[in-house]
Design a protein around this motif. Structure first.
Motif, PDB file in Angstrom:
ATOM      1  N   ALA A   1       0.832  -1.210   0.000  1.00 13.24           N
ATOM      2  CA  ALA A   1       0.000   0.000   0.000  1.00 13.24           C
ATOM      3  C   ALA A   1       0.865   1.257   0.000  1.00 13.24           C
ATOM      4  N   ALA A   2       1.963   1.219   0.770  1.00 11.87           N
ATOM      5  CA  ALA A   2       2.852   2.393   0.815  1.00 11.87           C
ATOM      6  C   ALA A   2       3.484   2.625  -0.554  1.00 11.87           C
ATOM      7  N   ALA A   3       3.942   1.547  -1.171  1.00 12.97           N
ATOM      8  CA  ALA A   3       4.579   1.686  -2.487  1.00 12.97           C
ATOM      9  C   ALA A   3       3.579   2.222  -3.512  1.00 12.97           C
ATOM     10  N   ILE A   4       2.359   1.694  -3.462  1.00 12.35           N
ATOM     11  CA  ILE A   4       1.343   2.133  -4.434  1.00 12.35           C
ATOM     12  C   ILE A   4       0.993   3.603  -4.185  1.00 12.35           C
ATOM     13  N   THR A   5       0.892   3.978  -2.902  1.00 16.76           N
ATOM     14  CA  THR A   5       0.551   5.365  -2.568  1.00 16.76           C
ATOM     15  C   THR A   5       1.615   6.336  -3.079  1.00 16.76           C
ATOM     16  N   TYR A   6       2.887   5.996  -2.853  1.00 15.05           N
ATOM     17  CA  TYR A   6       3.956   6.949  -3.191  1.00 15.05           C
ATOM     18  C   TYR A   6       4.432   6.837  -4.635  1.00 15.05           C
ATOM     19  N   MET A   7       4.268   5.642  -5.226  1.00 16.53           N
ATOM     20  CA  MET A   7       4.881   5.441  -6.545  1.00 16.53           C
ATOM     21  C   MET A   7       3.877   5.086  -7.632  1.00 16.53           C
ATOM     22  N   GLY A   8       2.693   4.648  -7.240  1.00 15.21           N
ATOM     23  CA  GLY A   8       1.737   4.163  -8.238  1.00 15.21           C
ATOM     24  C   GLY A   8       1.033   5.311  -8.951  1.00 15.21           C
ATOM     25  N   ASN A   9       0.415   5.002 -10.101  1.00 14.25           N
ATOM     26  CA  ASN A   9      -0.385   6.026 -10.779  1.00 14.25           C
ATOM     27  C   ASN A   9      -1.816   5.982 -10.226  1.00 14.25           C
ATOM     28  N   GLU A  10      -2.621   6.946 -10.629  1.00 19.49           N
ATOM     29  CA  GLU A  10      -3.963   7.075 -10.050  1.00 19.49           C
ATOM     30  C   GLU A  10      -4.798   5.817 -10.286  1.00 19.49           C
ATOM     31  N   GLU A  11      -4.675   5.253 -11.467  1.00 16.28           N
ATOM     32  CA  GLU A  11      -5.467   4.050 -11.788  1.00 16.28           C
ATOM     33  C   GLU A  11      -5.071   2.907 -10.845  1.00 16.28           C
ATOM     34  N   GLN A  12      -3.778   2.763 -10.574  1.00 18.76           N
ATOM     35  CA  GLN A  12      -3.318   1.684  -9.674  1.00 18.76           C
ATOM     36  C   GLN A  12      -3.807   1.928  -8.250  1.00 18.76           C
ATOM     37  N   LYS A  13      -3.803   3.196  -7.842  1.00 18.31           N
ATOM     38  CA  LYS A  13      -4.296   3.500  -6.479  1.00 18.31           C
ATOM     39  C   LYS A  13      -5.748   3.073  -6.340  1.00 18.31           C
ATOM     40  N   ARG A  14      -6.559   3.376  -7.361  1.00 21.92           N
ATOM     41  CA  ARG A  14      -7.992   3.028  -7.300  1.00 21.92           C
ATOM     42  C   ARG A  14      -8.177   1.509  -7.402  1.00 21.92           C
ATOM     43  N   ARG A  15      -7.287   0.855  -8.149  1.00 19.48           N
ATOM     44  CA  ARG A  15      -7.427  -0.592  -8.345  1.00 19.48           C
ATOM     45  C   ARG A  15      -7.087  -1.372  -7.072  1.00 19.48           C
ATOM     46  N   TYR A  16      -6.017  -0.946  -6.386  1.00 20.46           N
ATOM     47  CA  TYR A  16      -5.516  -1.790  -5.289  1.00 20.46           C
ATOM     48  C   TYR A  16      -5.851  -1.274  -3.881  1.00 20.46           C
ATOM     49  N   LEU A  17      -5.762   0.053  -3.687  1.00 21.03           N
ATOM     50  CA  LEU A  17      -5.764   0.547  -2.300  1.00 21.03           C
ATOM     51  C   LEU A  17      -7.057   0.297  -1.519  1.00 21.03           C
ATOM     52  N   PRO A  18      -8.245   0.548  -2.118  1.00 21.69           N
ATOM     53  CA  PRO A  18      -9.450   0.366  -1.288  1.00 21.69           C
ATOM     54  C   PRO A  18      -9.568  -1.056  -0.724  1.00 21.69           C
ATOM     55  N   GLU A  19      -9.174  -2.043  -1.517  1.00 20.62           N
ATOM     56  CA  GLU A  19      -9.283  -3.432  -1.041  1.00 20.62           C
ATOM     57  C   GLU A  19      -8.248  -3.723   0.050  1.00 20.62           C
TER      58      GLU A  19
END
Ligand SMILES: Cc1cc2nc3c(=O)[nH]c(=O)nc-3n(C[C@H](O)[C@H](O)[C@H](O)COP(=O)(O)OP(=O)(O)OC[C@H]3O[C@@H](n4cnc5c(N)ncnc54)[C@H](O)[C@@H]3O)c2cc1C
Length: 396
Positions: free
Chosen positions: A106-124
């Motif tokens: 989650a930290a990696a996605i938050t700091y390095m991911g693009n918006e689409e990846q944040k929406r795809r992975y973070l809520p779950e």
């Protein structure tokens, strides 16, 4: 520096809200069993269900951004929540499962991911619904992680993985595997890695169980021509090392948890007799109890200091590593103290004969294995020294 928590009216009001919610939602099965590595599939499911309910309130990841499924809570309110969960859930570790919580991802996605990846992975992940295993260690790359050899090479619109990870995973099936692998074999160490979210059901992944002293739950995983779409790369090629280190720096502000094993040791020593007198009347045992109590108390004071550093926006140096290192060193010391005071009951798993339903025995084994995850004692010392001398804690 004031080491005492001041509970503001807002914190007290929030405590009432948490208590009322727990009265309704916490059932006796949540948190079972005594040993986190003995969780049955049924217990795993019921713990996951409770975790999902916490997630719906934003309380599984209380300080993470609300828009991605976290709670958006201040550190002050998060402490209240943690205190209440700690005091009400018997084995909170079975709900906030270490090793598959996915917060490094989650930290990696938050700091390095693009918006689409944040929406795809973070809520779950932040909603406590997904299980994400963290696949870093390899047979020849543990402490010296950047010497890993698993490759993830670009092939058209995909990346193709080949290699092996070990000492990874947890007891029950994951949804994703978060990993780092070599994307650019020709680049120098650290700059040759990429970070990925691999759907766990991707063909080519073989999972083997490892039989460790702490029980089941750790795996060796073979990746053979595992093909994932290129948008599973988090950040860019070459940024994988940053994905691994980011979470460690974030986690330095954690507040120390209650230590039920220490509480049981003190209670057991006062409430049980040996040779007709309370165990705590034995001067040697008393010495030991005082020693372990002092060490545990120091940990608490450090945690309060870390909390203060966090809420006042100061910069962490060595402090997070100091707590982690001491917890690793303290584990076997406490287990030995439990053995001195409880005798054989500290080493018996049978719930009827073992102290505290076999919980003492579970701790005796766990205290040994817990020296390794997230870096060994020696590696923590090295990182602490680096932080202490003003350097970054990690190799770059
Ligand atoms: C219960 C458990 C859970 C784990 N969970 C995960 C997980 O979820 N994901 C994951 O990726 N990994 C996981 N690991 C693996 C863990 O991160 C590694 O075991 C750890 O990093 C050490 O690597 P190693 O076992 O290869 O030991 P090595 O790196 O081979 O070290 C062996 C010994 O040498 C010492 N040593 C190594 N280098 C130095 C040095 N430079 N100076 C001084 N001493 C040194 C170490 O401290 C250790 O005592 C887990 C391990 C355990 C036991």
């Amino acid at each position: 520096m004031d080491f005492e928590f001041e509970y503001t009216p807002e914190m007290q009001q929030f405590r009432g809200e948490v208590r009322a919610w727990l009265d309704v939602n916490l059932t006796p099965d949540v948190g079972a069993p005594v040993h986190p590595l003995d969780v049955t599939h049924e217990q795993f499911k019921s713990n996951m269900a409770f975790r999902g309910k916490l997630g719906e309130k934003g309380w599984y990841a209380p300080q993470w951004p609300k828009e991605y499924g976290g709670g958006g809570l201040s550190p002050q309110l998060a402490v209240v929540l943690e205190e209440e969960l700690e005091s009400r859930v018997a084995h909170l570790g079975n709900v906030m499962v270490n090793g598959d919580i996915g917060f490094t991802a989650a930290a990696a996605i938050t700091y390095m991911g693009n918006e689409e990846q944040k929406r795809r992975y973070l809520p779950e992940i932040l909603g406590g619904k997904n299980v994400v295993w963290e696949l870093f260690t390899e047979p020849n790359a543990g402490s010296d992680l950047p010497s890993m050899t698993t490759t993830a090479l670009r092939d058209g619109d995909d990346y193709v993985f080949n290699g092996q990870k070990t000492f990874v995973g947890a007891l029950h099936d994951p949804n994703y595997m978060f990993t780092i692998a070599v994307t650019n074999p020709d680049r120098p160490r650290h700059a040759n890695l990429g970070a990925f979210m691999i759907p766990a059901d991707t063909p080519g992944i073989t999972v083997h169980n490892l039989d460790l002293i702490g029980g089941g739950g750790k795996r060796s995983i073979f990746l053979e021509d595992v093909r994932v779409p290129a948008d599973c790369l988090i950040g860019k090629e070459g940024e994988g090392w940053r994905a691994f280190t980011g979470r460690r720096e974030v986690s330095a502000s954690a507040v120390v948890a209650r230590n039920p094993n220490l509480e049981q040791l003190l209670e057991y020593s006062r409430g049980n007799k040996r040779n007709g007198a309370p165990i705590s009347a034995d001067p040697n045992i008393r010495d030991t109890l005082v020693e372990v109590y002092m060490r545990a108390h120091v940990l608490k004071l450090w945690a309060k200091r870390n909390y203060w550093i966090g809420i006042t926006g100061r910069r962490f140096g060595y402090e997070g590593q100091q707590g982690g290192l001491n917890r690793k060193l303290f584990g076997p010391v406490l287990a030995e103290a439990m053995l001195s005071a409880m005798g054989p009951a500290a080493l018996v798993k049978d719930p009827e004969r073992g102290a505290y339903n076999g919980e003492a025995e579970a701790y005796a084994r766990e205290s040994i294995v817990m020296g390794h995850p997230g870096g060994t004692v020696e590696i923590h010392k090295m990182r602490m020294w680096r932080g202490f001398t003003g350097n970054t804690m990690f190799e770059r």
